[in-house]
Design an enzyme around this catalytic site. Structure first.
Site, PDB file in Angstrom:
ATOM      1  NE  ARG A  66      -2.671   1.907   9.729  1.00 56.28           N
ATOM      2  CZ  ARG A  66      -3.243   0.706   9.655  1.00 56.28           C
ATOM      3  NH1 ARG A  66      -4.244   0.492   8.797  1.00 56.28           N
ATOM      4  NH2 ARG A  66      -2.833  -0.289  10.420  1.00 56.28           N
ATOM      5  CB  CYS A  91     -14.550  -8.879   9.085  1.00 54.65           C
ATOM      6  SG  CYS A  91     -13.323  -7.564   9.267  1.00 54.65           S
ATOM      7  NE  ARG A 138      -3.485  -0.062   2.694  1.00 53.01           N
ATOM      8  CZ  ARG A 138      -3.896  -0.636   3.832  1.00 53.01           C
ATOM      9  NH1 ARG A 138      -3.490  -0.150   4.994  1.00 53.01           N
ATOM     10  NH2 ARG A 138      -4.687  -1.692   3.794  1.00 53.01           N
ATOM     11  CB  CYS A 165     -13.607  -3.820   2.852  1.00 52.53           C
ATOM     12  SG  CYS A 165     -14.405  -5.377   3.298  1.00 52.53           S
ATOM     13  CB  CYS A 196     -11.781  -1.567   5.910  1.00 55.41           C
ATOM     14  SG  CYS A 196     -10.568  -2.324   7.013  1.00 55.41           S
ATOM     15  CB  CYS A 207      -9.099  -9.303   3.733  1.00 53.95           C
ATOM     16  SG  CYS A 207      -9.083  -8.677   5.445  1.00 53.95           S
ATOM     17  CE  LYS A 260      -7.723   3.635   9.512  1.00 59.24           C
ATOM     18  NZ  LYS A 260      -8.870   2.842   9.013  1.00 59.24           N
TER      19      LYS A 260
END
Length: 572
Positions: free
Chosen positions: A144, A481, A75, A436, A485, A442, A217
């Site tokens: 991030r 999940c 990323r 996501c 995200c 993932c 974040k």
């Protein structure tokens, strides 16, 4: 009074003993193996990469006695989602040459490669740095990628937002030289003239040897354009504008989407309004907030290590007091300014300098080419032709900037030539949806998300049209999940993976992003999802108040009454 030393989580020891994130990654990079050890897997996150395996391949291999096939997700850190055409072209080359031939735009305005095998990892990160990008701090227990409104506007307000974005990235970047040593420095010559981050003494003046308790974040937004979902950020700067000038920011703290349903101590949270700061104070306020989380965030239990739990434990006044102590002086209270509108910046928009931008909707952020759509080829063609700046959105789409008035038709023709759907041809529900990655790559995913949402939207577009709701704006988000995200918990509608082929259905948030939804139904079978959504739409159509949004309607009527209304409403 107990004097027992608190038992720290395993990750804390890994960080402390890592020699500032170096670990033994350099050794493992030279070994002829397909995976990293568990400690290095944790450290690699700080370098912007996760070890994964394709769970589809895993299942097939099991049948023949094989095992997992490991690869890395890589990323980038791309502040505010701003990237040049040359950088984008280089990223597309990387995904073809070293990845699995697709590129993913994330919900934090950046790009990630999938399918990079261990033997190609150094080359991938090195080449990213060669194009003046970095992967440092794209993941891990640090600040991030800083997100910011991606719109290109020729005025002082937007210039100030982007100036703050860049300043925050510099101020909060890790300083460890391990990143340079591993990925940037030429292993033969030892020379380094690339982007990366940090050099010199092994020291982290902000983070220290154990960095932050969990990920952190930051987002920057405007009251009339909360396109980055500021209430979901650990730290948000909401611009206060007077006479076309940013006079300061309302500082919001403690947002976060992740939760563990089996642990009642965890929960999604929206940020709280803390204080006002001037533009000159903003970076130092951010540093103070990070330091408070560094020193007081929970390092014993990673499930409750995000800053939202510290604020829930302390209360906002105590937290503000500690931030002011670290900052060195009191801060003023927030102004009345708050979010009230969102612009996804799709389609044609004027920049204010005589040029135009065009926002191209990218479903779930996945850039790929197949027999139906050539999205990578589209972007290659646009970058080659216009050589302009591109900007990515937190809704996983892309904006082409600096298009001359006379070139608008040329841009549209390039998109159509490669069979990429124009934004104007995308339904409203698809345009405002995000998902996501989830399965197959993932490791946390319980259910499908990115691969499933398009077909769910296929099944509800016609019913929405028949109900006359196809022009209504509402957010539909899906995650594989509960970690959230794709920011599901403040959406109008959300599907969150809970068990195999079963989802928790949330309703009642909203596109402005300042309200959490609630659980409407739990463990909804995959096959029943579309029917449940259509029932909600029918109830909304039959019972809404004038001008009432879908999320507001669901909040007003509540769970029990919504279920009754959905059962009674005529279906299309």
């Amino acid at each position: 009074m107990s004097t027992d030393t608190p038992k720290l989580s395993a990750n804390e020891a890994i960080k402390e003993e890592s020699d500032f994130l170096k670990g033994t990654i350099d050794v493992e990079l030279t070994e002829d193996t397909d995976q990293f050890n568990k400690d290095n897997q944790q450290l690699l996150k700080f370098h912007g990469t996760y070890q994964q395996d394709d769970r589809d391949v895993r299942m097939a291999a099991k049948k023949t006695g094989g095992g997992k096939e490991f690869s890395m997700m890589v990323r980038c850190r791309i502040p505010g989602g701003r990237i040049t055409s040359d950088q984008m072209l280089a990223q597309l080359d990387l995904c073809d040459e070293l990845g699995n031939s697709t590129l993913k735009i994330t919900t934090r305005q950046t790009l990630q490669l999938h399918g990079v095998v261990k033997g190609n990892l150094r080359e991938a990160i090195h080449r990213i740095n060669e194009i003046q990008l970095s992967t440092l701090a794209a993941c891990g227990d640090v600040n991030r990628n800083v997100v910011c409104c991606p719109a290109k506007r020729d005025n002082a307000v937007y210039r100030e937002l982007h100036t703050l974005t860049d300043a925050l990235v510099v101020a909060l970047a890790p300083q460890t030289p391990a990143y340079h040593e591993l990925w940037v420095t030429d292993p033969d010559s030892g020379e380094s003239t690339l982007e990366g981050g940090g050099s010199g003494e092994v020291v982290e003046p902000l983070y220290g040897p154990t960095y932050l308790p969990r990920k952190f974040k930051i987002g920057i937004a405007l009251p009339d354009d909360n396109c980055i979902d500021i209430y979901t950020q650990d730290l948000g700067f909401l611009a206060v504008v007077r006479d076309d000038k940013v006079i300061g920011y309302n500082v919001l703290v403690g947002g976060g989407m992740g939760t563990t349903p089996s642990a009642k101590k965890t929960f999604p949270a929206l940020a709280k309004r803390m204080a006002f700061c001037t533009p000159e104070q903003a970076v130092d306020v951010a540093v103070a907030v990070v330091k408070v989380q560094r020193d007081f965030g929970n390092r014993e239990d990673r499930k409750v290590a995000r800053m939202k739990y510290l604020i829930a434990d302390w209360g906002i006044e105590k937290f503000r007091g500690k931030v002011e102590e670290y900052f060195g002086e009191p801060l003023k209270d927030c102004t009345e300014d708050d979010v009230y509108e969102v612009d996804d910046h799709m389609g044609w928009q004027e920049q204010g300098d005589g040029k135009w931008s065009y926002g191209l909707n990218i479903e779930n952020g996945r850039l790929y080419d197949n027999e139906n759509h050539q999205l990578k080829a589209t972007i290659r063609a646009v970058c080659d032709e216009f050589k302009t700046e591109l900007r990515m959105t937190t809704n996983q789409s892309i904006i082409f900037t600096d298009i001359e008035e006379g070139d608008k038709d040329k841009l549209i023709a390039l998109i159509q030539k490669h069979n990429a759907p124009l934004t104007e041809d995308i339904s409203m529900v698809r345009r405002w949806s995000i998902a996501c990655v989830a399965l197959p790559t993932c490791g946390l995913a319980i259910t499908e998300s990115e691969r499933r949402l398009p077909s769910i939207i296929d099944s509800i577009e016609q019913p929405l049209a028949k109900l006359g709701l196809d022009k209504e704006r509402f957010t539909l988000r899906m995650t594989g999940c509960p970690n959230g995200c794709a920011r599901p918990y403040n959406a109008d509608l959300a599907l969150v993976g809970k068990a195999k082929d079963k989802y928790t259905l949330f309703v009642g948030g909203g596109w402005v992003g300042d309200r959490l939804g609630y659980i409407y139904k739990d463990l909804v079978k995959d096959a029943e999802v579309s029917d449940e959504l259509i029932g909600i739409f029918a109830a909304y159509k039959a019972n809404r108040l004038e001008g009432e949004s879908l999320g507001t309607f669901c909040t007003r009527v509540g769970r029990d009454d919504l279920e009754v209304l959905a059962a009674a409403a005529p279906r299309p």
